[in-house]
Enzyme design. Structure first.
Site, PDB file in Angstrom:
ATOM      1  CG  PHE A  84      -2.005  -1.120   1.048  1.00  0.00           C
ATOM      2  CD1 PHE A  84      -2.663  -1.361  -0.152  1.00  0.00           C
ATOM      3  CD2 PHE A  84      -2.279  -1.932   2.118  1.00  0.00           C
ATOM      4  CE1 PHE A  84      -3.580  -2.395  -0.269  1.00  0.00           C
ATOM      5  CE2 PHE A  84      -3.198  -2.969   2.005  1.00  0.00           C
ATOM      6  CZ  PHE A  84      -3.853  -3.201   0.808  1.00  0.00           C
ATOM      7  CB  CYS A  85       4.421   2.017  -0.276  1.00  0.00           C
ATOM      8  SG  CYS A  85       4.930   1.702   1.412  1.00  0.00           S
ATOM      9  CG  HIS A  86       0.646   6.577  -2.043  1.00  0.00           C
ATOM     10  ND1 HIS A  86       0.406   6.347  -0.701  1.00  0.00           N
ATOM     11  CD2 HIS A  86      -0.555   6.789  -2.610  1.00  0.00           C
ATOM     12  CE1 HIS A  86      -0.897   6.432  -0.478  1.00  0.00           C
ATOM     13  NE2 HIS A  86      -1.500   6.691  -1.618  1.00  0.00           N
ATOM     14  CG  MET A 121       6.376   2.733   4.670  1.00  0.00           C
ATOM     15  SD  MET A 121       6.747   1.704   6.107  1.00  0.00           S
ATOM     16  CE  MET A 121       7.184   0.167   5.324  1.00  0.00           C
ATOM     17  CD  GLU A 122       8.847   5.645   0.258  1.00  0.00           C
ATOM     18  OE1 GLU A 122       7.951   5.347  -0.550  1.00  0.00           O
ATOM     19  OE2 GLU A 122       8.597   6.041   1.417  1.00  0.00           O
ATOM     20  CG  ASP A 136      24.336 -11.564  -0.428  1.00  0.00           C
ATOM     21  OD1 ASP A 136      24.211 -12.807  -0.355  1.00  0.00           O
ATOM     22  OD2 ASP A 136      24.674 -10.971  -1.469  1.00  0.00           O
TER      23      ASP A 136
END
Length: 166
Positions: A84-86, A121-122, A136
């Protein structure tokens, strides 16, 4: 009798029937927004010593350089990863990685935009994917590397500011 707005925070990604939904931001003003997040990477003592001795270089290349690129790419694609992130036009993403103590790397990501919704969120995605990249590139030395915590340090712009300046 007038109804009072609840002071209890409500989840924003649910519609009136309680189903998952993307927030409609069309009525919000376009403003400058920023957010800063961090994620930690903790190494066993011997691994940290080996990474320090190598200048954070691994057989796959420069760990910090690769993590910065991966975190930046991930921040730009957050809307593809989190349902649901734009999709936001990012004005900038900065990732800093440095030792925090003897055995821990601290990764900080700041994201900036001018948009109708924030970039928390970014920033979190950038920091955590950078941490995953460090894992990694270091896992050949040990699988006992621990990621986290990941957390929002601050955000500016929009309805509520939080935490420190970004």
């Amino acid at each position: 009798m007038a109804t009072r707005k609840s002071s209890i925070p409500q989840l924003t990604h649910l519609d009136a029937d309680g189903r998952p939904a993307m927030v409609d931001v069309s009525a919000k003003a376009v403003t400058a927004r920023s957010a800063t997040a961090e994620c930690r990477v903790k190494f066993p003592a011997a691994v940290a010593a080996q990474l320090r001795a190598s200048g954070l270089r691994a057989g796959k290349g420069g760990i910090v350089e690769t993590a910065v690129i991966a975190g930046t790419m991930a921040a730009k694609r957050t809307h593809e990863l989190i349902p649901f992130c734009h999709a936001l036009p990012l004005d900038g993403v900065r990732i800093a990685i440095d030792w925090h103590g003897e055995r821990e790397l601290r990764i900080e990501c700041t994201a900036r935009t001018t948009a109708r919704t924030g970039v928390e969120m970014e920033a979190l995605t950038g920091a955590t994917v950078a941490a995953l990249t460090v894992y990694d590139m270091s896992k050949a030395l040990s699988h006992a590397i621990v990621l986290g915590p990941a957390r929002l340090l601050g955000k500016r712009g929009g309805k509520r500011d939080f935490g420190r300046e970004g």
